[in-house]
Design an enzyme around this catalytic site. Sequence first.
Site, PDB file in Angstrom:
ATOM      1  N   TYR A 294      26.410  52.044  39.905  1.00  0.00           N
ATOM      2  CA  TYR A 294      25.457  51.779  38.827  1.00  0.00           C
ATOM      3  C   TYR A 294      25.717  50.416  38.196  1.00  0.00           C
ATOM      4  O   TYR A 294      24.775  49.693  37.845  1.00  0.00           O
ATOM      5  CB  TYR A 294      25.564  52.869  37.759  1.00  0.00           C
TER       6      TYR A 294
ATOM      7  N   ASP B 149      19.069  60.505  46.394  1.00  0.00           N
ATOM      8  CA  ASP B 149      19.642  59.873  45.214  1.00  0.00           C
ATOM      9  C   ASP B 149      20.174  58.488  45.609  1.00  0.00           C
ATOM     10  O   ASP B 149      19.437  57.689  46.172  1.00  0.00           O
ATOM     11  CB  ASP B 149      20.712  60.785  44.609  1.00  0.00           C
TER      12      ASP B 149
ATOM     13  N   HIS C 258      15.817  67.486  40.823  1.00  0.00           N
ATOM     14  CA  HIS C 258      16.392  66.314  41.492  1.00  0.00           C
ATOM     15  C   HIS C 258      17.202  66.721  42.723  1.00  0.00           C
ATOM     16  O   HIS C 258      17.230  66.011  43.718  1.00  0.00           O
ATOM     17  CB  HIS C 258      17.289  65.564  40.502  1.00  0.00           C
TER      18      HIS C 258
END
Length: 297
Positions: A210, A101, A276
């Site tokens: 982010y 990730d 994921h």
Amino acid sequence: MADWSHEETIVNGVRLHYVEAGEGPLVVLLHGFPEHWYAWRKQIPALVDAGYRVVVPDMRGYNTSEKPHGVEAYRMRELVGDVVGLIETCDEERASVVGHDWGGAIAWEVAARHPGSVDRLCVLNAPHPAAYRRELLSRQSDQARRSWYALFFQLPWVPEALFRAFDDRAVEGLLREDPENPEAFDEEAIDRYKRACTRPGAMTSMINYYRAAFRGQLRSLLPGRSLPDYAREGRIDRPTLLIWGMRDRALSPRLTEGLERWVPDLRVERLPEASHWVQADEPDRVNELLTGFLDDD
């Protein structure tokens, strides 16, 4: 975990907590959102048994590591500097770098920008940056739709307020919803992640990854600007293994295709039944792939 030591060090001007275990060639494991070092609990013993020294940090902003203020503190340049500094702190010139990730995104960049610091590279469900941009801009791809949460995280204070309003059940829901293996996250793991996310400043720091990335991507989309072309500048020339859980809801499987332009020495392993959270879904298979790749001469 009796033989695992918890350490702290200052790298790149930030105090990082990390777990260390084993002896041998150095392997650095980098976690993703919203986890911390505990994300690799099922891989550390396998790597130690295979004869490696394993170092697993809480990345800046996570768990007990320092949480610098401001979005700019979470630019990729700073995140890469943390990893390179950690390798140097371990008195090693280079290490094999493994990331999932966000840890995978950073691992790609470490290998591209500092190839001399990387022996082998392994990435789990994290897109190569050029491939990610390609899919975001492609009309044939649904990656822009899948990335809606990254846009939501750009809002000031709202995402943090939402996590608080749900009493951090949002963290539990994120981890409980996607895995294909019902044993991927037990109660101890969920409790650890929830407690880590409620530390002062943690959620803002984690979301700032982010925010910083989005600002960089916006700059790259301006006329005459582009992400680095790794085929010409800083191409990843280290042996690379990409492990991909094909039931990832946030990342398109198209991101595993066409990478040879940037990563010529690449092996891709697609796990059709994994989500994921691939190293939690299929830890035995991931351990087998990882140790086999690191041992391959």
